[in-house]
Design an enzyme around this catalytic site. Structure first.
Site, short mmCIF file in Angstrom:
data_model
loop_
_atom_site.label_atom_id
_atom_site.label_comp_id
_atom_site.label_asym_id
_atom_site.label_seq_id
_atom_site.Cartn_x
_atom_site.Cartn_y
_atom_site.Cartn_z
N ASP A 97 -2.31 3.81 -6.52
CA ASP A 97 -0.90 3.33 -6.33
C ASP A 97 -0.14 2.87 -7.47
OD1 ASP A 97 -1.15 2.75 -3.10
OD2 ASP A 97 -2.95 1.56 -4.23
N ASP A 138 0.83 -1.23 -0.12
CA ASP A 138 0.00 -0.21 -0.03
C ASP A 138 1.15 1.31 0.02
OD1 ASP A 138 -2.52 1.51 -0.15
OD2 ASP A 138 -2.43 1.68 2.25
N GLU A 177 0.99 5.61 0.88
CA GLU A 177 0.32 6.80 1.35
C GLU A 177 0.81 7.99 0.82
OE1 GLU A 177 -2.16 6.47 3.25
OE2 GLU A 177 -1.97 4.40 4.27
N ASP A 200 -3.21 -1.45 6.83
CA ASP A 200 -3.61 -1.69 5.39
C ASP A 200 -2.90 -2.66 4.98
OD1 ASP A 200 -5.26 0.46 5.59
OD2 ASP A 200 -4.09 2.01 4.93
N TYR A 208 -1.94 2.83 11.81
CA TYR A 208 -2.97 2.82 10.86
C TYR A 208 -2.61 2.63 9.65
CZ TYR A 208 -5.63 5.35 7.36
OH TYR A 208 -6.42 5.50 6.21
#
Length: 370
Positions: A86, A29, A31, A156, A152
């Protein structure tokens, strides 16, 4: 609190990549932050292979090329959820795309969980775990990141690894596992091709309203805007808005006085770009203007043809328990109609390709739309 490694130097990344290279599965993932920029700004990479969960700091690590090389490994399946953005990040930052891509959102749709299911909802439905999404508005470019933000981010990929076997089993039960990888291959196609400034005018909202001559003006304006946006890494709308370009193409002001009277342009756009815009309008190639933009929905027979196809796809989506948005969206129907009305020339439309063709080819042919 999940256990993870925080990777913020090249030596640690090299060691991590060496571990990951031995694994057949890599959950990923990213961010990022995207507000005014053309490209998303990468703030964090989360990775998990079932043994080592890592949060990679791309701001601190000097060279990520070893990590990006993992995505090209044919023996590694890359798993992401709702991965379109992504993939943009991978293309921009790593000049790469996953070789073998599994998008768990598409997988969930093909398993009957629902279309466009968010990650938290999928975790709740499959694992009966409610995730805290309180850090979703984090500025991932700021440092240091708090423990809550890091946890957090770790969630993911951790829970995606946990639910992955359930999706695989359901897909295999339905003989649809290959479909997910087919979709993954399609999603990565063309991602490494840079935007073409010569075609930028086609993406300007309401460009179809313009005549061929007006499109010649729009073409030079949109090309200039895109080049400026790319150079400054600025979203195109923060250079000049779409409706301003349309107004310029329609009115073609010849002087600053005329340009300053235009209500379509902001005072800042006039002040900063006024002289450039006038010069661009004067450079338009009016001897070789673009063709008028062909609007499919304005063609004779469009409404009845679209309705017939949509009704056919809706019935088949219910029959096969596949979300209509995935089986045949409006865009896919338009692509199919355009192909039909172009005399079936060129590349096959998506509705007649791969796994969709198995379901749709015969029923669509029976509609006999011409």
């Amino acid at each position: 609190m999940l256990a993870f490694q925080y990777i913020d130097d090249d030596a640690s990344l090299t060691e991590l990549v060496s571990k990951y290279r031995q694994s057949p599965l890599l959950i990923l993932d990213t961010e990022f932050v995207r507000t005014r920029t053309y490209y998303a700004r990468l703030g964090l990479i989360q990775a998990y292979d079932g043994q080592t969960l890592a949060l990679i700091d791309p701001i601190s690590v000097g060279n990520l090329s070893e990590f990006w090389s993992l995505l090209s490994e044919p023996e590694i399946t890359t798993v992401l959820h709702s991965c379109s953005e992504d993939l943009e990040v991978f293309a921009r930052n790593g000049k790469c795309q996953p070789f073998r891509l599994f998008d768990s959102q598409i997988a969930a749709s093909l398993c009957g969980f629902g279309h466009g299911l968010g990650y938290a909802k999928l975790v709740e439905q499959t694992l009966n775990i409610t995730l805290d999404k309180g850090e979703s508005r984090t500025d991932w470019m700021k440092r240091p990141l708090s423990d809550a933000q890091l946890n957090y981010a770790a969630n993911d990929v951790y829970y995606l690894y946990e639910l992955y076997p359930q999706l695989i089993q359901k897909l295999e039960d339905r003989n649809r596992l290959d479909w997910v990888f087919e979709e993954g291959e399609r999603m990565t196609q063309g991602r490494l091709t840079p935007p073409d400034p010569e075609q930028a005018y086609l993406k300007v909202k309401n460009a179809f309203q313009l005549s061929s001559r007006q499109l010649a003006y729009l073409k030079v304006l949109a090309k200039w805007r895109l080049n400026k946006a790319l150079k400054r890494d600025l979203a195109v709308g923060f250079v000049v808005k779409d409706h301003a370009l349309i107004g310029l193409a329609k009115k073609q002001p010849k002087s600053l006085s005329e340009l300053n009277k235009m209500i379509e342009l902001t005072d800042q756009e006039k002040r900063v770009h006024g002289k450039d815009l006038l010069a661009l309008l004067g450079s338009a190639d009016l001897d070789n203007p673009p063709k008028p933009i062909d609007v499919l929905a304005l063609k004779n027979g469009y409404k009845s043809s679209f309705k017939a196809i949509k009704n056919c796809l809706t019935a088949l989506s219910e029959q096969h328990d596949i979300a209509i948005e995935l089986l045949g969206s409006k865009r896919y129907i338009h692509e199919y109609l355009q192909w039909l009305w172009d005399g079936k020339r060129g590349e096959l439309p998506l509705l007649l390709s791969g796994w969709r063709a198995e379901i749709l080819a015969s029923p669509l042919a029976e509609l006999n739309i011409s």
